[in-house]
Write a protein that holds these residues in place. Structure first.
Motif: not given
Length: 339
Positions: A281-285
């Motif tokens: 999720d952090a990579y996506d954000r």
């Protein structure tokens, strides 16, 4: 921008991280498309480009940057190739998301820093993705609000199930501890001034030549102490946590990530197998934030100064490993562009 405001991105490097970013841009985030892919493996990059509508394949990063459909660059090649790609992006004045490290050492990071200053404006966001993790972002907001007074200490934990072949003591610092280096600087809004590395009793599961676990101790310019346990062959999964100790309370993240269940006479949850799963999720954000800022004509997030500072702390950490002593971090005065 190409295609009604859609950002055309050239992805440089199509290995594990690069291929994941191609998937992310194509299938997960909005406002961007993969316009070009670059890799030294001509066959691999051609096969990847052929699978993406309107995407071209290149073996030369600068040729991709010169393509009219390319508006921005995502660098996911190995660290030693970053400097050349960044300088090429500066020549084309293209915005960049560069996976960490900015470059592998402080001297080359300083050259990139100086080149960006000559442009007169920021162009680079560095891929310290933990800043975009929901738990870390909440902890940052809590500390910035000062609800529990001044932060006095941080306790970090960084555990991997195992290490890949060839993983060295220097990589413990440069590839693993580097994340705690950036998290420390970001959460506390100060610079790390010294590093000490300590070796506890070694696990029998570490490959020959690798000291594991290791323990890092930072001092900051504001007088705080920060410790990090690095246990990279723990055998059971990937765990990252951070506890802030403040004047009037503490705050901890990372211990209960995911769903916690009670079933069949047992209780507990799952441990992520690796960093990609834990921080998906952090990579996506992170990539979405970069795309959104770029489309607005802005640069946000960690930049060249953060990449340079992290490289300087890493160099001090590697020297501390070798000497067993406290090693001071050497930084230039922070340029006005990054204040």
């Amino acid at each position: 921008m190409s295609r009604q405001g859609t950002l055309g991105v050239a992805v440089i490097g199509t290995g594990r991280m690069g291929a994941d970013h191609v998937r992310r841009i194509n299938d997960v985030i909005s406002g961007a498309r993969v316009a070009a892919v670059v890799d030294i493996d001509a066959e691999r990059v051609k096969a990847l480009a052929d699978s993406i509508e309107g995407c071209t394949a290149h073996t030369d990063p600068e040729a991709a940057m010169a393509a009219p459909e390319v508006d921005a660059v995502l660098i996911a090649s190995p660290g030693p190739a970053h400097e050349a790609a960044l300088l090429a992006a500066f020549r084309h004045d293209l915005p960049v998301l560069c996976e960490k490290p900015l470059t592998p050492d402080a001297a080359s990071a300083l050259r990139v820093l100086e080149a960006e200053q000559r442009l007169g404006h920021r162009r680079v966001q560095v891929g310290f993705m933990r800043r975009y993790d929901a738990d870390y972002a909440r902890l940052k907001r809590l500390l910035d609000a000062g609800a529990y007074g001044r932060t006095l200490m941080l306790h970090n934990k960084h555990r991997n199930a195992d290490t890949p072949p060839g993983f060295s003591n220097a990589m413990v610092v440069n590839d693993s501890l580097v994340h705690e280096i950036d998290v420390t600087r970001w959460l506390l809004d100060t610079e790390i001034t010294s590093v000490r590395m300590v070796r506890p009793a070694a696990t029998s599961h570490a490959p020959e030549g690798l000291d594991d676990p290791q323990f890092a101790l930072f001092e900051t310019a504001a007088g705080q102490l920060v410790d990090t346990e690095l246990f990279l062959n723990c055998g059971f999964g990937y765990q990252v946590s951070c506890e802030a100790v403040c004047e009037r309370g503490t705050a901890r993240i990372g211990d209960d990530h995911g769903v916690f269940v009670n079933s069949a006479g047992r209780w507990g949850g799952e441990i992520a197998p690796g960093f990609v799963e834990r921080f998906e999720d952090a990579y996506d954000r992170q990539v979405q934030a970069w795309v959104d800022a770029t489309r607005r004509g802005e640069v946000e997030g960690p930049g060249c100064w953060d990449g340079y500072a992290a490289a300087a702390v890493c160099e001090a950490g590697v020297r501390a490993q070798a000497t067993g002593e406290r090693v001071a971090v050497e930084l230039i005065e922070r340029p006005a562009l990054y204040r």
